[in-house]
Design a protein around this motif. Sequence first.
Motif, PDB file in Angstrom:
ATOM      1  N   TYR A 416      16.681  38.094  41.125  1.00 41.39           N
ATOM      2  CA  TYR A 416      17.435  39.328  40.879  1.00 41.39           C
ATOM      3  C   TYR A 416      17.049  40.423  41.866  1.00 41.39           C
ATOM      4  O   TYR A 416      17.908  41.070  42.472  1.00 41.39           O
ATOM      5  N   VAL A 417      15.752  40.604  42.072  1.00 44.98           N
ATOM      6  CA  VAL A 417      15.251  41.720  42.871  1.00 44.98           C
ATOM      7  C   VAL A 417      15.419  41.481  44.372  1.00 44.98           C
ATOM      8  O   VAL A 417      15.673  42.412  45.130  1.00 44.98           O
ATOM      9  N   ILE A 418      15.317  40.217  44.802  1.00 43.28           N
ATOM     10  CA  ILE A 418      15.349  39.919  46.239  1.00 43.28           C
ATOM     11  C   ILE A 418      16.695  39.345  46.682  1.00 43.28           C
ATOM     12  O   ILE A 418      17.330  39.857  47.612  1.00 43.28           O
ATOM     13  N   ILE A 419      17.150  38.269  46.027  1.00 39.53           N
ATOM     14  CA  ILE A 419      18.333  37.566  46.546  1.00 39.53           C
ATOM     15  C   ILE A 419      19.623  38.296  46.229  1.00 39.53           C
ATOM     16  O   ILE A 419      20.542  38.345  47.067  1.00 39.53           O
ATOM     17  N   PHE A 420      19.747  38.910  45.042  1.00 38.58           N
ATOM     18  CA  PHE A 420      21.006  39.597  44.721  1.00 38.58           C
ATOM     19  C   PHE A 420      21.335  40.714  45.711  1.00 38.58           C
ATOM     20  O   PHE A 420      22.457  40.761  46.230  1.00 38.58           O
ATOM     21  N   PRO A 421      20.402  41.642  46.025  1.00 40.07           N
ATOM     22  CA  PRO A 421      20.754  42.678  47.015  1.00 40.07           C
ATOM     23  C   PRO A 421      21.033  42.098  48.400  1.00 40.07           C
ATOM     24  O   PRO A 421      21.865  42.631  49.149  1.00 40.07           O
ATOM     25  N   ALA A 439      12.864  43.831  55.521  1.00 41.00           N
ATOM     26  CA  ALA A 439      12.388  45.037  54.827  1.00 41.00           C
ATOM     27  C   ALA A 439      12.779  45.004  53.348  1.00 41.00           C
ATOM     28  O   ALA A 439      11.971  45.316  52.466  1.00 41.00           O
ATOM     29  N   GLY A 440      14.023  44.613  53.060  1.00 38.12           N
ATOM     30  CA  GLY A 440      14.473  44.522  51.680  1.00 38.12           C
ATOM     31  C   GLY A 440      13.676  43.494  50.896  1.00 38.12           C
ATOM     32  O   GLY A 440      13.318  43.715  49.735  1.00 38.12           O
ATOM     33  N   TYR A 441      13.386  42.376  51.533  1.00 33.75           N
ATOM     34  CA  TYR A 441      12.599  41.310  50.910  1.00 33.75           C
ATOM     35  C   TYR A 441      11.212  41.834  50.515  1.00 33.75           C
ATOM     36  O   TYR A 441      10.758  41.647  49.383  1.00 33.75           O
ATOM     37  N   VAL A 442      10.551  42.511  51.462  1.00 35.92           N
ATOM     38  CA  VAL A 442       9.186  43.006  51.230  1.00 35.92           C
ATOM     39  C   VAL A 442       9.180  44.098  50.161  1.00 35.92           C
ATOM     40  O   VAL A 442       8.342  44.093  49.249  1.00 35.92           O
ATOM     41  N   PHE A 443      10.112  45.041  50.249  1.00 30.66           N
ATOM     42  CA  PHE A 443      10.188  46.130  49.265  1.00 30.66           C
ATOM     43  C   PHE A 443      10.388  45.566  47.858  1.00 30.66           C
ATOM     44  O   PHE A 443       9.691  45.948  46.915  1.00 30.66           O
ATOM     45  N   GLY A 444      11.366  44.679  47.713  1.00 28.74           N
ATOM     46  CA  GLY A 444      11.659  44.104  46.403  1.00 28.74           C
ATOM     47  C   GLY A 444      10.476  43.333  45.838  1.00 28.74           C
ATOM     48  O   GLY A 444      10.134  43.462  44.661  1.00 28.74           O
ATOM     49  N   LEU A 445       9.834  42.537  46.702  1.00 25.52           N
ATOM     50  CA  LEU A 445       8.704  41.718  46.265  1.00 25.52           C
ATOM     51  C   LEU A 445       7.539  42.579  45.780  1.00 25.52           C
ATOM     52  O   LEU A 445       6.984  42.354  44.694  1.00 25.52           O
ATOM     53  N   LEU A 446       7.175  43.586  46.557  1.00 26.68           N
ATOM     54  CA  LEU A 446       6.038  44.442  46.199  1.00 26.68           C
ATOM     55  C   LEU A 446       6.304  45.239  44.926  1.00 26.68           C
ATOM     56  O   LEU A 446       5.436  45.341  44.051  1.00 26.68           O
TER      57      LEU A 446
END
Length: 590
Positions: A416-421, A439-446
């Motif tokens: 939800y947090v990484i793949i959907f956006p 950047a989106g991947y790292v932000f969402g993961l953290l």
Amino acid sequence: MTIHAEGLVAIVLFYVLILFVGIWAAWKNKNSGVGDGGERSESIMVGGRDIGLFVGGFTMTATWVGGGYINGTAEYVYLPEYGLAWAQAPFGYALSLVVGGLFFAKPMRSRGYVTMLDPFQQLYGKRMGGLLFIPALMGEIFWSAAILSALGATLSVIVDININMSVVISALIAIFYTLVGGLYSVAYTDVVQLFCIFVGLWISVPFALSNPAVSDISVSAKEPIHQSPWLGKIEPEDKWLWADNFFLLMLGGIPWQVYFQRVLSASSATYAQVLSFLAAFGCLVMAVPSVLIGAIGASTDWNRTSYGSLAPKDKDESDMILPIVLQHLCPPYVSFFGLGAVSAAVMSSADSSILSASSMFARNIYQLAFRQSASDSEIVWVMRITIFIFGAFATAMALLTGSVYGLWYLSSDLVYVIIFPQLLSVLFIKGTNTYGSVAGYVFGLLLRIGGGEPYLKLPPFIYYPGWVTVEKTHHLTGDVEYFVQQRFPFKSVSMVASFLANVVFSYLTKYLFESGLLSHKYDFLDAVVSKHSKEIMDKATLVSNHDNIILTEMAPVRQALGASVAGTFTNAEILSDDGPSSPESFHSGN
């Protein structure tokens, strides 16, 4: 507990039925989608793109309606601290299918993709596709493991046999017919799966309702009898937590290969949309008996049943309320039929996740990232090997770890947090690139990991506003456990932050490189200024081989930055970019 011969016979019969249907579907469709230049590997992944309305409607519904869905819905309705108000899966997943059908099914199916990861590799490159494969794989494997774990719990109620052996046998049956028939076997067994669940549960409900130990569920819905009313309620301080979980189901239920596997197998884009809407209705219908069984469990005086003096919630067995109700509140022949049907259905619902994981690995990792010259038979064998490996891994997790549900909760959050956006960006936002995707991947993961995960005893390192310490007592052992509950909707906020990071960093890096503020030699991801990047997949690599899906249906990228930058997104020597560049303009052209 003794072995119940009737229960064992019922399970064997239903398992044989599922296995027979799976093998029959493989034999019946062994040449479908392979003729006229089609490939066997693609036929296994998306069924030759000829799944019709009847089978398609059932298999799309079975995307979410399986063992976890029916057991989980009944459990939440039964639990005193939750109730029907917190049983969000039926409406959440139904709306997920509606949103997916309205906005995502048509662009994905019309462009001829084979897996969910194809558009990411087309735009962001094979390395980024590999990164996005990780949460997608985790979600599929842990979902399969959670299903098999639930199966072990269900079987333990029916017969006192070796649970490990029963789970292994169940997994082997699902793996076998998936190996043989691919999506066709998955789709046809889904029809039997839903029929088994529907008939098995509805036969049991009237008998359970009429049991003398069960109070009137219309009364216990609003008044406390044996426990709190089963309708439940949402406390004011929990409203944001409820909303966060609901959006997780509604939007986080879209970016799964198990869903797009069905979308991409539909015979047309319009069919894919119709199937999504039919499945949304199917999700709601299939939840009704589970809700009733949860309500029956909450309305039962367990001291008057063969279960014992303590209620399931007081034995920490709330997650097994559905098989417990069927076993102890129905006549033996009814309970064995119902439990056998449900067990077979649970077993068969693990197959699609295993196929999804192997499809993504074989195509997006093995073929597109490492072996673009791989033959069709080579890809088929890679799929077969990974079906077995991923199936074995899911089975091992179901048997060896006690935190499989926690792992699935966390991985579904990451989807939800990484793949959907990322999916939102790649389909509908022009100009995003690999830098923004990273950047989106790292932000969402953290932001998500920072909130912690109580099921895995993972402590938070980010304490969001409104967090509280919750005390949980284990009834059997008396142990008291404390964990941090984040009442702030941090999952949805993490998703939005990931989306914004993708867009902002994409446009920022684009501006920096184009304006000359950063030298082109620093474009180490080849995402902005490279003319012919080896990282970025071109449209000829990703396009389907079927005649009815043509190259112009792949949404090209407009050469807004000139020929040198356009080479970032597509091989300009092979294909020209004269067509529309966005899903919006693509739709208007149809």
